[in-house]
Design a protein around this motif. Structure first.
Motif, PDB file in Angstrom:
ATOM      1  N   GLU A 164      -4.198 -89.890 -29.157  1.00 41.19           N
ATOM      2  CA  GLU A 164      -3.709 -89.912 -27.780  1.00 41.19           C
ATOM      3  C   GLU A 164      -3.092 -88.591 -27.335  1.00 41.19           C
ATOM      4  N   GLU A 165      -2.514 -87.859 -28.296  1.00 38.49           N
ATOM      5  CA  GLU A 165      -1.849 -86.603 -27.938  1.00 38.49           C
ATOM      6  C   GLU A 165      -2.326 -85.478 -28.851  1.00 38.49           C
ATOM      7  N   PRO A 166      -3.571 -85.087 -28.713  1.00 32.98           N
ATOM      8  CA  PRO A 166      -4.144 -84.089 -29.632  1.00 32.98           C
ATOM      9  C   PRO A 166      -3.548 -82.698 -29.477  1.00 32.98           C
ATOM     10  N   ASN A 167      -2.756 -82.477 -28.431  1.00 33.68           N
ATOM     11  CA  ASN A 167      -2.149 -81.167 -28.221  1.00 33.68           C
ATOM     12  C   ASN A 167      -0.654 -81.148 -28.510  1.00 33.68           C
ATOM     13  N   ASN A 168      -0.149 -82.195 -29.124  1.00 31.61           N
ATOM     14  CA  ASN A 168       1.270 -82.283 -29.444  1.00 31.61           C
ATOM     15  C   ASN A 168       1.474 -81.786 -30.875  1.00 31.61           C
ATOM     16  N   ALA A 169       2.098 -80.622 -31.016  1.00 29.94           N
ATOM     17  CA  ALA A 169       2.254 -80.011 -32.338  1.00 29.94           C
ATOM     18  C   ALA A 169       3.093 -80.880 -33.265  1.00 29.94           C
ATOM     19  N   GLU A 170       4.127 -81.535 -32.717  1.00 33.54           N
ATOM     20  CA  GLU A 170       4.996 -82.324 -33.576  1.00 33.54           C
ATOM     21  C   GLU A 170       4.268 -83.513 -34.189  1.00 33.54           C
ATOM     22  N   VAL A 171       3.300 -84.069 -33.474  1.00 34.89           N
ATOM     23  CA  VAL A 171       2.521 -85.182 -34.029  1.00 34.89           C
ATOM     24  C   VAL A 171       1.878 -84.758 -35.342  1.00 34.89           C
TER      25      VAL A 171
ATOM     26  N   LEU B 241       4.635 -84.080 -38.125  1.00 35.91           N
ATOM     27  CA  LEU B 241       5.104 -85.339 -38.703  1.00 35.91           C
ATOM     28  C   LEU B 241       4.018 -85.997 -39.551  1.00 35.91           C
ATOM     29  N   SER B 242       2.773 -85.844 -39.147  1.00 35.17           N
ATOM     30  CA  SER B 242       1.671 -86.388 -39.946  1.00 35.17           C
ATOM     31  C   SER B 242       1.626 -85.723 -41.316  1.00 35.17           C
ATOM     32  N   ALA B 243       1.898 -84.413 -41.361  1.00 41.65           N
ATOM     33  CA  ALA B 243       1.928 -83.702 -42.642  1.00 41.65           C
ATOM     34  C   ALA B 243       3.056 -84.220 -43.520  1.00 41.65           C
ATOM     35  N   LYS B 244       4.225 -84.377 -42.940  1.00 30.91           N
ATOM     36  CA  LYS B 244       5.371 -84.893 -43.696  1.00 30.91           C
ATOM     37  C   LYS B 244       5.090 -86.294 -44.221  1.00 30.91           C
ATOM     38  N   GLN B 245       4.504 -87.122 -43.379  1.00 29.16           N
ATOM     39  CA  GLN B 245       4.183 -88.485 -43.786  1.00 29.16           C
ATOM     40  C   GLN B 245       3.183 -88.488 -44.935  1.00 29.16           C
TER      41      GLN B 245
ATOM     42  N   GLU C  38      -4.020 -84.091 -47.483  1.00 31.39           N
ATOM     43  CA  GLU C  38      -4.035 -84.198 -46.031  1.00 31.39           C
ATOM     44  C   GLU C  38      -2.969 -83.326 -45.363  1.00 31.39           C
ATOM     45  N   VAL C  39      -2.046 -82.807 -46.153  1.00 30.26           N
ATOM     46  CA  VAL C  39      -0.936 -82.054 -45.577  1.00 30.26           C
ATOM     47  C   VAL C  39      -1.424 -80.759 -44.941  1.00 30.26           C
ATOM     48  N   GLY C  40      -2.243 -79.993 -45.666  1.00 31.97           N
ATOM     49  CA  GLY C  40      -2.696 -78.693 -45.187  1.00 31.97           C
ATOM     50  C   GLY C  40      -3.374 -78.736 -43.827  1.00 31.97           C
ATOM     51  N   PRO C  41      -4.372 -79.614 -43.633  1.00 28.95           N
ATOM     52  CA  PRO C  41      -5.037 -79.673 -42.324  1.00 28.95           C
ATOM     53  C   PRO C  41      -4.082 -80.033 -41.191  1.00 28.95           C
ATOM     54  N   HIS C  42      -3.149 -80.950 -41.444  1.00 34.94           N
ATOM     55  CA  HIS C  42      -2.185 -81.307 -40.390  1.00 34.94           C
ATOM     56  C   HIS C  42      -1.278 -80.123 -40.056  1.00 34.94           C
ATOM     57  N   LEU C  43      -0.826 -79.398 -41.077  1.00 36.69           N
ATOM     58  CA  LEU C  43       0.034 -78.249 -40.823  1.00 36.69           C
ATOM     59  C   LEU C  43      -0.727 -77.135 -40.104  1.00 36.69           C
ATOM     60  N   ALA C  44      -1.989 -76.966 -40.462  1.00 37.23           N
ATOM     61  CA  ALA C  44      -2.781 -75.940 -39.787  1.00 37.23           C
ATOM     62  C   ALA C  44      -2.921 -76.250 -38.297  1.00 37.23           C
ATOM     63  N   GLN C  45      -3.121 -77.530 -37.987  1.00 39.49           N
ATOM     64  CA  GLN C  45      -3.232 -77.923 -36.575  1.00 39.49           C
ATOM     65  C   GLN C  45      -1.892 -77.751 -35.867  1.00 39.49           C
ATOM     66  N   ALA C  46      -0.800 -78.109 -36.530  1.00 46.17           N
ATOM     67  CA  ALA C  46       0.522 -77.925 -35.939  1.00 46.17           C
ATOM     68  C   ALA C  46       0.797 -76.443 -35.685  1.00 46.17           C
ATOM     69  N   GLU C  47       0.386 -75.601 -36.626  1.00 48.99           N
ATOM     70  CA  GLU C  47       0.579 -74.160 -36.452  1.00 48.99           C
ATOM     71  C   GLU C  47      -0.228 -73.636 -35.271  1.00 48.99           C
ATOM     72  N   GLN C  48      -1.465 -74.087 -35.148  1.00 51.13           N
ATOM     73  CA  GLN C  48      -2.309 -73.655 -34.033  1.00 51.13           C
ATOM     74  C   GLN C  48      -1.704 -74.062 -32.692  1.00 51.13           C
ATOM     75  N   LEU C  49      -0.996 -75.198 -32.686  1.00 49.94           N
ATOM     76  CA  LEU C  49      -0.392 -75.695 -31.445  1.00 49.94           C
ATOM     77  C   LEU C  49       1.004 -75.123 -31.210  1.00 49.94           C
ATOM     78  N   GLY C  50       1.473 -74.243 -32.100  1.00 43.75           N
ATOM     79  CA  GLY C  50       2.715 -73.537 -31.835  1.00 43.75           C
ATOM     80  C   GLY C  50       3.953 -74.076 -32.502  1.00 43.75           C
ATOM     81  N   TRP C  51       3.823 -74.923 -33.540  1.00 46.15           N
ATOM     82  CA  TRP C  51       5.023 -75.435 -34.209  1.00 46.15           C
ATOM     83  C   TRP C  51       5.718 -74.298 -34.962  1.00 46.15           C
ATOM     84  N   PRO C  52       7.064 -74.280 -35.013  1.00 49.41           N
ATOM     85  CA  PRO C  52       7.798 -73.163 -35.604  1.00 49.41           C
ATOM     86  C   PRO C  52       7.393 -72.874 -37.050  1.00 49.41           C
ATOM     87  N   ALA C  53       7.168 -71.603 -37.348  1.00 42.08           N
ATOM     88  CA  ALA C  53       6.707 -71.189 -38.671  1.00 42.08           C
ATOM     89  C   ALA C  53       7.676 -71.557 -39.798  1.00 42.08           C
ATOM     90  N   PRO C  54       9.015 -71.426 -39.629  1.00 42.34           N
ATOM     91  CA  PRO C  54       9.912 -71.786 -40.746  1.00 42.34           C
ATOM     92  C   PRO C  54       9.765 -73.242 -41.181  1.00 42.34           C
TER      93      PRO C  54
END
Length: 346
Positions: free
Chosen positions: A55-62, A65-69, A78-94
């Protein structure tokens, strides 16, 4: 009070309630992740995040959180692909780097301990880092350190079932059984929606066995076995509990079922041999002890039990041979015969 005045009073009471409900609805619409954040680490969050990714493919936090889950659910691939998508959407690098570190630590803690310790120094109250470190320390044989870290996490979030599970397991490893029981009961009470619920049940069952509460332990192991038929730890617990309770046929059946899946497993062979000794079938027990010796030739418990059993079977020369091997490995101790019941399936 007249009917008109009653309706007016009721209306005045309902106005603030309606306003509150309206605010809650608008907040939920403005922040669809509010509920998911609170349930990370539980099974409902997995399904909620799957839907949110659609539903929200452009929400970096989604995706963050998917990576953490996925890390908490022990799905590191599954963590790497989720983090890569979050990074592409602008989630903070730290935060991305922190999650990558915790994921690597969940796979190989000794190699990644320095990075986790660096995170702890810079973020000493970070609950995720504290628990990742506590779990790693427990797995690498440092239960006291695991207790310290899990306690710090519980100071921050007293009801965290994962922290209770880790601390309870660490207390059990250190044989502080009353403390272990309290934590593990709290972890189990959190319910089956929490990750590691079945692990907590097995750990509590093992703790109860060590406390001499065999029937409640057996009930826990059987509950896990019913929910997860492939859970060998639960099956091993059934074998232990039934053996303590003198239910020899059930104990033997549990151990035999494990050996079909894990032929040559030393702990199970020792448990089965003890059951057969109790039933008076010494020759068959000897066969299982000899098989256990092949799997771990220098295990003192096996050598001691072989010495005692061979003596009982009228084979004194072989018994003396095993006793000599025992003394050579540990000259400061005398073989005491059948050892304690074995402790779980790796």
């Amino acid at each position: 009070m007249s009917g008109t005045r009653k309706r007016l009073a009721l209306g005045l009471l309902l106005v603030p309630a309606a306003i509150g409900l309206g605010w809650w609805a608008r907040s939920a619409q403005a922040d669809p992740l509010a509920g998911v954040r609170a349930t990370i680490g539980t099974r409902p969050a997995t399904h909620a995040l799957e839907q949110l990714r659609r539903e929200e493919p452009n929400n970096a936090e989604v995706f963050f959180l998917s990576a953490k889950q996925a890390r908490l659910e022990e799905r590191p691939g599954e963590v790497g692909p989720h983090l890569a998508q979050a990074e592409q959407l602008g989630w903070p690098a730290p935060q991305l780097d922190r999650e990558r570190t915790l994921t690597r630590a969940s796979i190989d803690y000794p190699r990644n301990r320095p990075a986790v310790e660096a995170l702890l120094r810079s973020h000493p109250d970070d609950g995720d880092v504290l628990l990742a470190a506590a779990r790693g320390e427990l797995q690498t044989g440092a239960p006291a350190r695991a207790v310290e870290l899990a306690t710090r996490a519980l100071d921050r979030a007293p009801q965290n079932p994962q922290a209770r599970f880790i601390r309870g397991s660490a207390h059990a490893r250190a044989k502080r059984l009353d403390l272990a029981r309290a934590d593990l009961e709290a972890a189990v009470a959190a319910g089956p929606e929490v990750f590691h619920f079945r692990d907590a049940q097995v750990a509590l069952g093992s703790c109860l066995l060590d406390l001499g509460e065999f029937a409640p332990a057996l009930e826990l192991f059987r509950a896990v076995r019913a929910a997860e038929p492939a859970n060998l730890l639960a099956l091993f617990g059934i074998g232990r509990a039934c053996s303590y309770l003198g239910q020899w046929a059930d104990a033997e059946g549990a151990y035999q079922a494990i050996l079909k899946l894990r032929p040559g497993h030393v702990e199970t062979l020792l448990g089965l041999a003890q059951v057969l000794e109790q039933r008076g079938d010494l020759p068959q027990a000897l066969g299982h002890l000899e098989a256990a010796e092949k799997g771990d030739p220098n295990r003192l418990e096996t050598l001691a039990r072989l010495a005692k059993l061979l003596a009982a079977l009228g084979q004194p020369e072989r018994a003396r041979g095993y006793e000599a091997r025992y003394r050579a490995l540990d000259p400061n101790r005398l073989p005491t015969g059948a050892g304690q019941q074995p402790k779980g399936v790796p």
